[in-house]
Design an enzyme around this catalytic site. Structure first.
Site, PDB file in Angstrom:
ATOM      1  N   ASP A 181       0.854  -1.198   0.000  1.00  0.00           N
ATOM      2  CA  ASP A 181       0.000   0.000   0.000  1.00  0.00           C
ATOM      3  C   ASP A 181       0.888   1.245   0.000  1.00  0.00           C
ATOM      4  O   ASP A 181       1.838   1.328   0.781  1.00  0.00           O
ATOM      5  CB  ASP A 181      -0.872  -0.040   1.275  1.00  0.00           C
ATOM      6  CG  ASP A 181      -1.706   1.225   1.440  1.00  0.00           C
ATOM      7  OD1 ASP A 181      -2.002   1.878   0.414  1.00  0.00           O
ATOM      8  OD2 ASP A 181      -2.060   1.550   2.592  1.00  0.00           O
TER       9      ASP A 181
ATOM     10  N   GLU B 289      -7.311 -21.395 -15.958  1.00  0.00           N
ATOM     11  CA  GLU B 289      -7.587 -22.037 -14.668  1.00  0.00           C
ATOM     12  C   GLU B 289      -8.627 -23.098 -14.979  1.00  0.00           C
ATOM     13  O   GLU B 289      -9.673 -22.776 -15.538  1.00  0.00           O
ATOM     14  CB  GLU B 289      -8.131 -21.021 -13.673  1.00  0.00           C
ATOM     15  CG  GLU B 289      -8.316 -21.619 -12.294  1.00  0.00           C
ATOM     16  CD  GLU B 289      -9.413 -20.958 -11.481  1.00  0.00           C
ATOM     17  OE1 GLU B 289      -9.377 -21.065 -10.256  1.00  0.00           O
ATOM     18  OE2 GLU B 289     -10.327 -20.343 -12.080  1.00  0.00           O
TER      19      GLU B 289
ATOM     20  N   ASP C 279      -5.252 -11.030 -15.524  1.00  0.00           N
ATOM     21  CA  ASP C 279      -6.255 -12.052 -15.203  1.00  0.00           C
ATOM     22  C   ASP C 279      -7.518 -11.743 -16.006  1.00  0.00           C
ATOM     23  O   ASP C 279      -8.063 -10.641 -15.894  1.00  0.00           O
ATOM     24  CB  ASP C 279      -6.559 -11.972 -13.697  1.00  0.00           C
ATOM     25  CG  ASP C 279      -6.826 -13.324 -13.077  1.00  0.00           C
ATOM     26  OD1 ASP C 279      -7.618 -14.077 -13.665  1.00  0.00           O
ATOM     27  OD2 ASP C 279      -6.255 -13.616 -12.016  1.00  0.00           O
TER      28      ASP C 279
ATOM     29  N   ASP D 178      -9.616 -17.100 -15.898  1.00  0.00           N
ATOM     30  CA  ASP D 178     -10.393 -17.573 -14.760  1.00  0.00           C
ATOM     31  C   ASP D 178     -11.445 -18.601 -15.186  1.00  0.00           C
ATOM     32  O   ASP D 178     -12.186 -18.371 -16.147  1.00  0.00           O
ATOM     33  CB  ASP D 178     -11.097 -16.349 -14.143  1.00  0.00           C
ATOM     34  CG  ASP D 178     -11.657 -16.614 -12.772  1.00  0.00           C
ATOM     35  OD1 ASP D 178     -10.860 -16.813 -11.844  1.00  0.00           O
ATOM     36  OD2 ASP D 178     -12.899 -16.626 -12.625  1.00  0.00           O
TER      37      ASP D 178
ATOM     38  N   HIS E  28      -3.881 -17.585  -4.729  1.00  0.00           N
ATOM     39  CA  HIS E  28      -4.749 -16.801  -3.852  1.00  0.00           C
ATOM     40  C   HIS E  28      -5.998 -17.562  -3.420  1.00  0.00           C
ATOM     41  O   HIS E  28      -6.785 -17.044  -2.634  1.00  0.00           O
ATOM     42  CB  HIS E  28      -5.149 -15.515  -4.580  1.00  0.00           C
ATOM     43  CG  HIS E  28      -5.926 -15.810  -5.831  1.00  0.00           C
ATOM     44  ND1 HIS E  28      -5.355 -16.426  -6.931  1.00  0.00           N
ATOM     45  CD2 HIS E  28      -7.229 -15.631  -6.139  1.00  0.00           C
ATOM     46  CE1 HIS E  28      -6.286 -16.595  -7.847  1.00  0.00           C
ATOM     47  NE2 HIS E  28      -7.435 -16.127  -7.401  1.00  0.00           N
ATOM     48  N   ASP E  29      -6.222 -18.754  -3.948  1.00  0.00           N
ATOM     49  CA  ASP E  29      -7.415 -19.533  -3.593  1.00  0.00           C
ATOM     50  C   ASP E  29      -7.125 -20.667  -2.621  1.00  0.00           C
ATOM     51  O   ASP E  29      -8.040 -21.412  -2.251  1.00  0.00           O
ATOM     52  CB  ASP E  29      -8.044 -20.144  -4.843  1.00  0.00           C
ATOM     53  CG  ASP E  29      -8.691 -19.096  -5.727  1.00  0.00           C
ATOM     54  OD1 ASP E  29      -9.130 -18.065  -5.187  1.00  0.00           O
ATOM     55  OD2 ASP E  29      -8.744 -19.312  -6.949  1.00  0.00           O
TER      56      ASP E  29
HETATM   57  C1  NOJ Z   1     -11.282 -18.511  -9.540  1.00  0.00           C
HETATM   58  C2  NOJ Z   1     -10.523 -17.405  -8.889  1.00  0.00           C
HETATM   59  O1  NOJ Z   1      -9.179 -17.758  -8.775  1.00  0.00           O
HETATM   60  C3  NOJ Z   1     -11.187 -17.145  -7.571  1.00  0.00           C
HETATM   61  O2  NOJ Z   1     -10.444 -16.300  -6.743  1.00  0.00           O
HETATM   62  C4  NOJ Z   1     -12.563 -16.608  -7.845  1.00  0.00           C
HETATM   63  O3  NOJ Z   1     -13.254 -16.476  -6.629  1.00  0.00           O
HETATM   64  C5  NOJ Z   1     -13.371 -17.504  -8.771  1.00  0.00           C
HETATM   65  N1  NOJ Z   1     -12.604 -18.039  -9.839  1.00  0.00           N
HETATM   66  C6  NOJ Z   1     -14.505 -16.752  -9.372  1.00  0.00           C
HETATM   67  O4  NOJ Z   1     -14.039 -15.805 -10.290  1.00  0.00           O
END
Ligand code: NOJ
Length: 563
Positions: A24, A257, A101, A203, A332-333
Site C-alpha cells: 500500500d 484455470e 487475469d 479464470d 490466492h485460492d
Molecule cells: C477462480 C478465482 O481464482 C477465484 O479467486 C474466484 O473467486 C473464482 N474463480 C470466481 O471468479
C-alpha cells in the site's frame, strides 16, 4: 517433439501478485499499483521473468476483483490507468513480462451489461446473460460456489426471471453462446494486448460454454457439478475461435484455470495443433488434501507422498509429447504452500519452504510462485470469523449457522483450508504492519513477520529462504535440461523421499526431496552414473552420499548433475 519447441513462456518463472495484499502506498490499507511499481526492483532481484497480476479492473469487490464491472478501467482503490501505464513501462524496462487475469465466465452485477440486461426482457443486453423465465417453473438445480444457499439461480423480481451465477449472486454468468458477448470479450483482450500486456491467466475458463436448454444435471455426473460445468458443448469451439481471432495475432501466453479438467482431456486444451491455450492449471493436487468432492473441507487422514508423486508423474506424462504443463503449489485460492505441503514448524520451516522451491524449479512445466512463498510465508490460521474477509468463508459460515452445523469444526477447518491464509499482506520488514501499510490493513498481517519471515531480514542473510530461492532460480536458468528434460520418477513407492531424474540430450540431473521430518537414507540404484556433482542443497549439511546411497536431513533438497 512439439513439447521441446523453445518458447519464452516455457523457460520463464512466473510470480503471482495479489495486488490488494502486496504494497500500500496511499495509506488506505489496500495494496495498489504504485506499490507494485515501487517493488519492481525487488521482483527483478528474484530472477523471475513474468508477473501475473490478479484482477485490477473496476470492481465492487464482492469477490476481490473477480467480479468486474468494467474490463477497460482500473479499480479506484488500486490507482489509475496512468499509474498502470507507468507500472507496465517499469516492467518492460526491467525485462519483466506482464500477464493479466481475464475473468470472462461472469461479470459483476454492477457491470453496465448486466444493469441493462436485468431491466426488461427485451433489453438489447438481455441475452448477454443466462435467464430462466419464472413461468417455466423452478429452473433445474445448479450448484453455486459462493451462494449462501448453494443455489446458482437467483430470482430477479423486476422481470420475473432467474439468472445464473456459478459464483456469488453478484457474479452473473455471461452467455458466450451470444456472439456479441464473445466480441465484447475479444475486444477487451485486444485493448490490453495493444497496451503491451504479454498474456492472460483465464479464470474458470472451462465453464464458459453452457447447455442453454438448462437440463437437469445428467446422471453420468453423479451429482458433480464442477465436472458438468467444465465440459459445456461449445467450449472448444469458443477457445479455438478466441485463439484465431485474437490470441494468435500476438506474441503472448495463455494459462487457463481449469477446475474439473481430467488427464484424459488435458491435450484438448493445449495441444499446439488445436490452437486453443498454451497451458492450464489442473486441480488434482489442490484436491489431494480435500474431502472428495467437498473442495472446501480438509480430508481427515493425511495425504501420502506416493499420491503426490502419482499426480505429478501422471500429469507430466500427459504433456510428454505435446502441450506444456504448469506447476504450482499455491495461489490466492489456497493456503500457503509451506503450511500445506510440508512443515511450517520453526524447526522445519526453512528446509520445507526451500525444498518446495526446489521441487517447482526442477520439474518440467512452467513454475508459478505465489508472492510471499519466496520468503516462506505461512498460513495465518485466524481464530475468529471476524478476521476473515473472504466471501467464501463468510457465506459458508452463514450457511452452517442456519443449519445448526458445528461452527467450531468449521473454524478449525478454515485454519488449514481458507483462502484468506494466502491473502494476508506481504511481509516486507520488521516495521509496523510488516511495511505493507502505514495504516490499518484490510486484512490482518501475519504476526510472524517479526520472527524473520520478512524480506528485509532475509535479504541480509545468505542462508535465508529468500537467498535460496534466488539461487535455485539461477540453477534452473543455467541448466536448460531442467526446463526441457524428460522426467523419470525413481523410488515410486517411497513415502519419505521424492526422487526423479531429468534428462536432456547429454545432460542428466538427479533430484532428491525429503518430505520427512526424520533423517532418511535411500538407495538410488535404478540408474547408473559415474559421478554425481552437487549443484545445490538447502541444508547446512550439504550432502552425505556414498555411491548410490544418499542420506537426507529432514526436508532436505538435493540437485545433482550426473555424468
Ligand atoms: C477462480 C478465482 O481464482 C477465484 O479467486 C474466484 O473467486 C473464482 N474463480 C470466481 O471468479
Amino acid at each position: 517433439m512439439a513439447a521441446m519447441k523453445r518458447q519464452w513462456w516455457k523457460e520463464g518463472v512466473v510470480y503471482q501478485i495479489y495486488p490488494r495484499s502486496f504494497q500500500d502506498t496511499t495509506g488506505n490499507g489496500i495494496g495498489d499499483l504504485n506499490g507494485i511499481t515501487k517493488r519492481l526492483d525487488y521482483i527483478k532481484s528474484l530472477g523471475v521473468d513474468i508477473i501475473w497480476l490478479c484482477p485490477i479492473y473496476q470492481s465492487p469487490n464482492d469477490d476481490n476483483g473477480y467480479d468486474i464491472s468494467d474490463y477497460k478501467s482500473i479499480m479506484a482503490e488500486f490507482g489509475t490507468m496512468t499509474e498502470f501505464d507507468a507500472l507496465l513501462s517499469g516492467m518492460k524496462s526491467r525485462g519483466l513480462k506482464l500477464v493479466m487475469d481475464l475473468v470472462a465466465n461472469h461479470t459483476s452485477d454492477e457491470h453496465f451489461w448486466f444493469q441493462e440486461s436485468r431491466k426488461s426482457r427485451d433489453n438489447k443486453y438481455r441475452d448477454y446473460y443466462h435467464w430462466w423465465p419464472a413461468e417455466k417453473g423452478t429452473p433445474p438445480k445448479r450448484w453455486s460456489y459462493f451462494d449462501v444457499d448453494g443455489n446458482a439461480w437467483k430470482y430477479d423480481k423486476l422481470t420475473d426471471a432467474y439468472y445464473l451465477h456459478y459464483f456469488s449472486v453478484k457474479q452473473p454468468d455471461l452467455k458466450w453462446e451470444n456472439p456479441k458477448v464473445r466480441e465484447e470479450i475479444y475486444d477487451a483482450i485486444r485493448f490490453w494486448f495493444d497496451k503491451g500486456v504479454d498474456g492472460f491467466r483465464m479464470d474458470v475458463i472451462p465453464f464458459i460454454s453452457k447447455d442453454i436448454e438448462y437440463p437437469e444435471l445428467p446422471k453420468k455426473y453423479k451429482g458433480n457439478f464442477v465436472s458438468y460445468y467444465s465440459e459445456g458443448p461449445r467450449l472448444h469451439e469458443f477457445l479455438h475461435e478466441m485463439n484465431q481471432q485474437v490470441l494468435s495475432k500476438y506474441d503472448i501466453m495463455t494459462v487457463g484455470e481449469a477446475p474439473g479438467i481430467t488427464l484424459d482431456k488435458a491435450l484438448d486444451f493445449v495441444n499446439e495443433d488445436r490452437q486453443e491455450l498454451n497451458m492450464f492449471f489442473h486441480f488434482d493436487l489442490m484436491s489431494l488434501d480435500r474431502d472428495g468432492d467437498e473442495v472446501f473441507w480438509m480430508r481427515q487422514d493425511k495425504w501420502r507422498l506416493t499420491e503426490f508423486k502419482k499426480i505429478h508423474s501422471d500429469w507430466d506424462k500427459a504433456f510428454a509429447e505435446k502441450g506444456w504443463g504448469s506447476m504450482y503449489l499455491s495461489n490466492h485460492d489456497f493456503p500457503r504452500s509451506v503450511s500445506r505441503w510440508a512443515n511450517d514448524s520453526p524447526e522445519h520451516w526453512h528446509n520445507s519452504a526451500t525444498m518446495l522451491h526446489t521441487f517447482l524449479l526442477t520439474m518440467k512445466g512452467t513454475p508459478y510462485f505465489y508472492f510471499g512463498d519466496e520468503i516462506g510465508m505461512t498460513n495465518a490460521r485466524f481464530n475468529s470469523i471476524e478476521d476473515y474477509k473472504d466471501i467464501n468463508t463468510i457465506n459458508r459460515y452463514e450457511l452452517l449457522k442456519q443449519n445448526n452445523i458445528s461452527l467450531v469444526d468449521f473454524l478449525e477447518n478454515e485454519k488449514e483450508a481458507a483462502r484468506d491464509n494466502a491473502r494476508t499482506p506481504m511481509q516486507w520488514d520488521n516495521s509496523k504492519n510488516a511495511g505493507f501499510t502505514a495504516e490499518d490493513p484490510w486484512i490482518k498481517v501475519n504476526t510472524n513477520f517479526a520472527s524473520g519471515i520478512n524480506v528485509e531480514t532475509q535479504e541480509n542473510d545468505s542462508a535465508s529462504v529468500l537467498s535460496y530461492f534466488k539461487k535455485m532460480v539461477q540453477v534452473r536458468k543455467s541448466h536448460l535440461g531442467l526446463v526441457y528434460g524428460k522426467y523419470d520418477l525413481l523410488l515410486a513407492n517411497n513415502e519419505e523421499i521424492y526422487a526423479y531424474t531429468r534428462t536432456f540430450e547429454s545432460e542428466k540431473y538427479l533430484i532428491l526431496l525429503s518430505f520427512s521430518e526424520k533423517e532418511t537414507t535411500v538407495e538410488v540404484n535404478e540408474i547408473s552414473y559415474n559421478k554425481a556433482l552437487l549443484l545445490i542443497s538447502n541444508d547446512k549439511v550439504k550432502a552425505e552420499q556414498s555411491n548410490t546411497r544418499f542420506k537426507l536431513k529432514p526436508y532436505q533438497a538435493l540437485v545433482y548433475e550426473l555424468t
